[in-house]
Design a protein around this motif. Structure first.
Motif, PDB file in Angstrom:
ATOM      1  N   ILE A   1       1.414  -0.585   0.021  1.00 34.65           N
ATOM      2  CA  ILE A   1      -0.044   0.030   0.245  1.00 34.65           C
ATOM      3  C   ILE A   1       1.102   1.359  -0.005  1.00 34.65           C
ATOM      4  O   ILE A   1       0.500   2.097  -0.752  1.00 34.65           O
ATOM      5  N   ARG A   2       1.809   1.496   0.773  1.00 38.27           N
ATOM      6  CA  ARG A   2       2.658   2.495   1.074  1.00 38.27           C
ATOM      7  C   ARG A   2       3.670   2.801  -0.652  1.00 38.27           C
ATOM      8  O   ARG A   2       4.021   3.800  -0.203  1.00 38.27           O
ATOM      9  N   PHE A   3       4.348   1.313  -1.039  1.00 35.62           N
ATOM     10  CA  PHE A   3       4.252   1.586  -2.557  1.00 35.62           C
ATOM     11  C   PHE A   3       3.565   2.568  -3.337  1.00 35.62           C
ATOM     12  O   PHE A   3       4.300   3.407  -4.078  1.00 35.62           O
ATOM     13  N   GLY A   4       2.365   2.223  -3.021  1.00 35.66           N
ATOM     14  CA  GLY A   4       1.119   2.418  -4.072  1.00 35.66           C
ATOM     15  C   GLY A   4       1.156   3.960  -3.595  1.00 35.66           C
ATOM     16  O   GLY A   4       0.709   4.635  -4.597  1.00 35.66           O
ATOM     17  N   GLU A   5       1.451   4.114  -2.928  1.00 36.50           N
ATOM     18  CA  GLU A   5       0.740   6.095  -2.162  1.00 36.50           C
ATOM     19  C   GLU A   5       1.965   6.789  -2.496  1.00 36.50           C
ATOM     20  O   GLU A   5       2.028   7.622  -3.133  1.00 36.50           O
ATOM     21  N   VAL A   6       3.400   6.687  -2.095  1.00 38.63           N
ATOM     22  CA  VAL A   6       4.005   7.061  -2.307  1.00 38.63           C
ATOM     23  C   VAL A   6       4.527   6.712  -3.936  1.00 38.63           C
ATOM     24  O   VAL A   6       4.477   8.820  -4.703  1.00 38.63           O
ATOM     25  N   ARG A   7       4.287   5.977  -4.433  1.00 36.29           N
ATOM     26  CA  ARG A   7       4.593   6.595  -6.342  1.00 36.29           C
ATOM     27  C   ARG A   7       3.371   7.354  -6.769  1.00 36.29           C
ATOM     28  O   ARG A   7       3.412   6.550  -8.112  1.00 36.29           O
ATOM     29  N   GLY A   8       2.647   6.930  -6.401  1.00 36.00           N
ATOM     30  CA  GLY A   8       0.688   8.572  -6.876  1.00 36.00           C
ATOM     31  C   GLY A   8       0.087   7.017  -7.702  1.00 36.00           C
ATOM     32  O   GLY A   8      -0.500   7.702  -8.154  1.00 36.00           O
ATOM     33  N   ARG A   9       0.467   5.541  -7.514  1.00 37.81           N
ATOM     34  CA  ARG A   9      -0.450   5.339  -8.552  1.00 37.81           C
ATOM     35  C   ARG A   9      -1.752   4.493  -7.786  1.00 37.81           C
ATOM     36  O   ARG A   9      -3.115   4.711  -8.240  1.00 37.81           O
ATOM     37  N   ILE A  10      -1.626   5.078  -5.596  1.00 36.77           N
ATOM     38  CA  ILE A  10      -3.345   5.013  -5.031  1.00 36.77           C
ATOM     39  C   ILE A  10      -2.845   6.450  -4.756  1.00 36.77           C
ATOM     40  O   ILE A  10      -2.037   6.352  -4.333  1.00 36.77           O
ATOM     41  N   THR A  11      -3.923   7.460  -4.455  1.00 30.77           N
ATOM     42  CA  THR A  11      -4.394   8.544  -3.790  1.00 30.77           C
ATOM     43  C   THR A  11      -4.018   8.403  -1.828  1.00 30.77           C
ATOM     44  O   THR A  11      -4.300   7.375  -1.643  1.00 30.77           O
ATOM     45  N   MET A  12      -4.193   9.370  -1.433  1.00 30.85           N
ATOM     46  CA  MET A  12      -3.374   8.808   0.116  1.00 30.85           C
ATOM     47  C   MET A  12      -4.799   8.241   0.862  1.00 30.85           C
ATOM     48  O   MET A  12      -5.102   7.247   1.613  1.00 30.85           O
ATOM     49  N   ASP A  13      -5.991   8.708   0.406  1.00 30.76           N
ATOM     50  CA  ASP A  13      -7.022   8.237   0.598  1.00 30.76           C
ATOM     51  C   ASP A  13      -7.390   6.813   0.607  1.00 30.76           C
ATOM     52  O   ASP A  13      -7.947   5.995   1.658  1.00 30.76           O
ATOM     53  N   GLN A  14      -7.162   6.330  -0.166  1.00 30.24           N
ATOM     54  CA  GLN A  14      -7.086   5.214  -1.272  1.00 30.24           C
ATOM     55  C   GLN A  14      -6.343   4.626  -0.352  1.00 30.24           C
ATOM     56  O   GLN A  14      -6.848   3.212   0.405  1.00 30.24           O
ATOM     57  N   ALA A  15      -5.334   4.638  -0.363  1.00 31.90           N
ATOM     58  CA  ALA A  15      -4.323   4.321   1.033  1.00 31.90           C
ATOM     59  C   ALA A  15      -4.641   3.769   1.933  1.00 31.90           C
ATOM     60  O   ALA A  15      -4.844   2.885   3.177  1.00 31.90           O
ATOM     61  N   MET A  16      -5.590   5.258   2.761  1.00 31.72           N
ATOM     62  CA  MET A  16      -5.695   5.350   3.980  1.00 31.72           C
ATOM     63  C   MET A  16      -6.785   4.311   3.647  1.00 31.72           C
ATOM     64  O   MET A  16      -6.957   2.962   5.273  1.00 31.72           O
ATOM     65  N   SER A  17      -7.886   4.222   3.176  1.00 33.08           N
ATOM     66  CA  SER A  17      -9.197   3.275   3.298  1.00 33.08           C
ATOM     67  C   SER A  17      -8.317   1.360   3.088  1.00 33.08           C
ATOM     68  O   SER A  17      -9.504   0.771   4.429  1.00 33.08           O
ATOM     69  N   LEU A  18      -7.368   1.221   2.642  1.00 33.88           N
ATOM     70  CA  LEU A  18      -7.248   0.422   2.348  1.00 33.88           C
ATOM     71  C   LEU A  18      -6.250  -0.017   3.839  1.00 33.88           C
ATOM     72  O   LEU A  18      -6.507  -1.367   3.991  1.00 33.88           O
ATOM     73  N   ARG A  19      -5.562   0.855   4.321  1.00 37.60           N
ATOM     74  CA  ARG A  19      -5.351   0.255   5.626  1.00 37.60           C
ATOM     75  C   ARG A  19      -6.162   0.271   6.322  1.00 37.60           C
ATOM     76  O   ARG A  19      -6.182  -0.768   7.448  1.00 37.60           O
ATOM     77  N   ARG A  20      -7.561   0.559   7.005  1.00 34.65           N
ATOM     78  CA  ARG A  20      -8.618   0.412   7.785  1.00 34.65           C
ATOM     79  C   ARG A  20      -8.647  -1.127   6.884  1.00 34.65           C
ATOM     80  O   ARG A  20      -9.341  -1.443   7.687  1.00 34.65           O
ATOM     81  N   GLU A  21      -8.918  -1.101   5.736  1.00 33.76           N
ATOM     82  CA  GLU A  21      -9.912  -3.012   5.553  1.00 33.76           C
ATOM     83  C   GLU A  21      -8.968  -3.599   6.121  1.00 33.76           C
ATOM     84  O   GLU A  21      -9.350  -4.723   6.375  1.00 33.76           O
ATOM     85  N   LEU A  22      -7.183  -3.212   6.189  1.00 32.55           N
ATOM     86  CA  LEU A  22      -6.791  -4.522   6.916  1.00 32.55           C
ATOM     87  C   LEU A  22      -7.186  -4.237   8.448  1.00 32.55           C
ATOM     88  O   LEU A  22      -7.394  -5.653   8.802  1.00 32.55           O
ATOM     89  N   ALA A  23      -6.967  -3.323   8.937  1.00 31.50           N
ATOM     90  CA  ALA A  23      -7.144  -3.196  10.594  1.00 31.50           C
ATOM     91  C   ALA A  23      -8.712  -4.005  11.187  1.00 31.50           C
ATOM     92  O   ALA A  23      -8.935  -4.337  11.855  1.00 31.50           O
ATOM     93  N   ALA A  24      -9.601  -3.924   9.570  1.00 30.74           N
ATOM     94  CA  ALA A  24     -11.403  -4.374  10.073  1.00 30.74           C
ATOM     95  C   ALA A  24     -10.731  -5.601  10.369  1.00 30.74           C
ATOM     96  O   ALA A  24     -12.057  -6.600  10.590  1.00 30.74           O
ATOM     97  N   GLY A  25     -10.073  -6.417   9.665  1.00 27.65           N
ATOM     98  CA  GLY A  25      -9.585  -7.766   9.055  1.00 27.65           C
ATOM     99  C   GLY A  25      -9.502  -8.497  11.217  1.00 27.65           C
ATOM    100  O   GLY A  25     -10.121  -9.731  11.150  1.00 27.65           O
ATOM    101  N   ALA A  26      -9.079  -7.695  12.018  1.00 29.79           N
ATOM    102  CA  ALA A  26      -9.534  -7.957  12.855  1.00 29.79           C
ATOM    103  C   ALA A  26     -10.824  -8.739  13.304  1.00 29.79           C
ATOM    104  O   ALA A  26     -10.872  -9.514  14.477  1.00 29.79           O
ATOM    105  N   ASP A  27     -11.357  -7.556  13.399  1.00 35.85           N
ATOM    106  CA  ASP A  27     -12.917  -7.384  13.906  1.00 35.85           C
ATOM    107  C   ASP A  27     -13.166  -9.012  13.718  1.00 35.85           C
ATOM    108  O   ASP A  27     -14.155 -10.217  13.472  1.00 35.85           O
ATOM    109  N   MET A  28     -12.980  -9.504  11.934  1.00 38.51           N
ATOM    110  CA  MET A  28     -13.321 -10.273  11.010  1.00 38.51           C
ATOM    111  C   MET A  28     -12.967 -11.523  11.316  1.00 38.51           C
ATOM    112  O   MET A  28     -13.617 -12.656  11.103  1.00 38.51           O
ATOM    113  N   VAL A  29     -11.409 -11.604  11.956  1.00 33.84           N
ATOM    114  CA  VAL A  29     -10.730 -12.392  12.095  1.00 33.84           C
ATOM    115  C   VAL A  29     -11.835 -13.499  13.148  1.00 33.84           C
ATOM    116  O   VAL A  29     -11.656 -14.516  13.651  1.00 33.84           O
ATOM    117  N   GLU A  30     -12.349 -12.750  14.123  1.00 34.94           N
ATOM    118  CA  GLU A  30     -12.924 -12.656  15.742  1.00 34.94           C
ATOM    119  C   GLU A  30     -13.846 -13.951  15.175  1.00 34.94           C
ATOM    120  O   GLU A  30     -13.911 -15.091  14.993  1.00 34.94           O
TER     121      GLU A  30
END
Lengths: 134, 395
Positions: free
Chosen positions: B181-210
């Motif tokens: 995600i970081r590589f995509g964000e820094v290289r301008g492939r995805i926006t910072m908002d999109q990158a944060m959305s992806l990170r939140r998607e991963l973070a939400a994985g905690a509840d999902m895995v539970e």
């Protein structure tokens, strides 16, 4: 104070003049000031000539030439575009104040107010505060 | 072998260390995900990310599988096609074959939770010699791997009772996805908002895995009971979950010591389909409704039935003709779906282990004594590949 939101599609200028006019009209103020404030550090508010839309592209391209998106900014917490955007935002400015006279926003014949995006596309907002006598 | 039933041996009253590892995953993800984000964000500079021409993800065992499972994230988010390599391939073949490269090329992310895998340390030295940029992704920032690489991304892995690695795997996987995600964000492939959305998607994985663990627990136990006497296991998947399938096979090997392998579902049709003892080869298929491989996977079900294989599915939706299903209800994009599929595979292996009474890694006893304290992989001789004396020694 009124809050407006917008979704920018990329870097460049978005006309927000009508929103400011609406805020002025809704306020009931006949004489006073209206301030537009952008609560972001990679965006700005400015006035620009609107009759030729290519002029807006000129402005966006020129600011990009003045402060190019480089990889060697010391600020690397986010992205190169973000780092350049902070500088552009600081130089252009995040607020602007206009005169209200006879219930109307005072603008020159070729002037419009623009939200200037430096790190788009993003979800953005701006505030409008009207002050004066009714 | 029969298809799964609910009959079988009982498990221990107290969950084993391996099963407790699985149960701890939600809190581990919750506690560590934003720390991982912060560390991956700061470790590699913007100029280094922009100078990236060739990316190698290198590791062995679980670390290699985590890299395999995360590789698609690099493609999707950053447009970078990484080469996922075993430590041996990376150090003794690729590094030599590449020859001298432009500065910081290739960038090699060396994944090892222990930070002591000899072959990977050797690979780091080899790429350093070629002028590459080496980065250790490890839970042991004081280890030999971190000392051998130019940069280190430390992972915080709280201590746990010894058991086949589950927590270390999920941290490596999440860290690699965060780097993508970081590589995509820094290289301008995805926006910072999109990158944060992806990170939140991963973070939400905690509840999902539970939730997934709660919903899959009984099914994992029942499947372990049903296939208790099976001598061989295959895990089929497509895309990023080929890495997850390999993780599932690895846990069977570690937990009960039976033959287990992972196969891309298309390759299965070319190869493992022809196994001569299909009724003794239990086959678990990772199957998500949103998978690009789902139509191909559905075709395989008919072949499995014709072969008489004991088979089951694991995924977001139970196919109509699946004889047994481990529910993995999730809404993750396929690129992130390995996060959802990991826990049930480890849970299944943990139950299997408890029912068989096997010792993890055969207790590193008897003929397996070379593996004691990781000796077989940590203390292998590290050959300075480009040293002429060593070259002679290798011949």
């Amino acid at each position: 104070m009124k809050r407006y939101t917008l979704e920018t599609s990329g870097n460049g200028l978005t006309d927000i003049t009508e929103e400011i006019k609406d805020a002025v009209a809704a306020s009931g103020v006949t004489a006073g000031l209206v301030t537009v404030m952008v609560p972001h550090t990679t965006a700005a508010v400015t006035v620009y000539s609107f009759p030729d839309p290519l002029g807006l592209d000129d402005m966006n391209q020129e600011i990009g030439r003045l402060i190019p998106t480089r990889v060697d900014f010391l600020h690397q917490h986010d992205t190169p575009q973000d780092a350049a955007g902070h500088i552009k935002s600081a130089l252009i400015g995040i607020n602007a104040t206009f005169i209200i006279d006879n219930r109307e926003l005072v603008l020159g014949h070729s002037q419009k107010i623009y939200f200037f995006e430096f790190d788009g596309p993003r979800s953005r907002q701006f505030y409008v505060q009207v002050a004066g006598s009714a | 072998m029969d298809q799964p039933t609910h009959a079988g041996r009982e498990t221990a009253a107290e969950p084993s260390a391996m099963r407790r590892q699985v149960y701890s995953l939600p809190s581990l993800i919750r506690d560590e995900i934003w720390e991982i984000e912060a560390r991956t964000r700061k470790a590699i500079s913007t100029p280094q990310i922009f100078s990236l021409r060739t990316l190698i993800l290198a590791g062995s065992g679980d670390s290699y599988m985590a890299a395999r499972a995360a590789a698609d994230a690099f493609v999707e988010f950053s447009g970078i096609l990484p080469s996922v390599q075993t430590s041996l391939q990376a150090g003794r073949y690729t590094a030599a074959q590449l020859g001298p490269q432009p500065p910081d090329t290739p960038m090699t992310i060396c994944v090892s939770s222990s930070g002591e895998a000899a072959r990977l340390i050797e690979a780091a030295h080899a790429f350093n010699h070629q002028g590459g940029l080496t980065i250790a992704l490890t839970a042991n920032p004081a280890g030999r791997l971190a000392q051998a690489t130019a940069l280190t991304i430390p992972l915080h892995l709280p201590p746990f009772d010894p058991a086949p690695g589950v927590r270390s795997y999920i941290l490596s996987l999440l860290a690699l996805q965060m780097i993508a995600i970081r590589f995509g964000e820094v290289r301008g492939r995805i926006t910072m908002d999109q990158a944060m959305s992806l990170r939140r998607e991963l973070a939400a994985g905690a509840d999902m895995v539970e939730r997934i663990i709660e919903e899959a627990d009984t099914a994992c136990r029942n499947l372990a009971q049903a296939w208790l006497d099976c001598p061989a296991f295959e895990f089929l998947a497509g895309g990023p979950n080929v890495g997850t399938a390999a993780f599932g096979a690895a846990k069977i090997l570690e937990a009960v010591g039976r033959h287990a392998s992972a196969v891309d579902v298309e390759e299965w049709n070319h190869l493992n389909y022809f196994i001569g003892s299909p009724r003794e080869t239990a086959t678990l298929i990772l199957f998500d409704a949103n998978s690009a491989a789902q139509s191909r996977t559905r075709e395989v079900f008919e072949y499995l039935n014709a072969l008489g294989r004991p088979w089951a599915t694991q995924g977001s939706e139970r196919p109509a003709n699946s004889p047994f299903h481990i529910p993995v209800r999730h809404t993750l994009r396929e690129t992130f779906s390995p996060v959802a599929h990991t826990a049930p595979l480890a849970l299944y292996a943990a139950y299997f282990n408890e029912m068989t009474g096997e010792r993890y890694g055969r207790g590193s006893a008897g003929p397996w004594h070379h593996s004691r304290a990781g000796n077989a992989v940590r203390n292998s001789a590290i050959i300075p590949f480009f040293d002429e004396t060593a070259e002679e020694a290798r011949l």
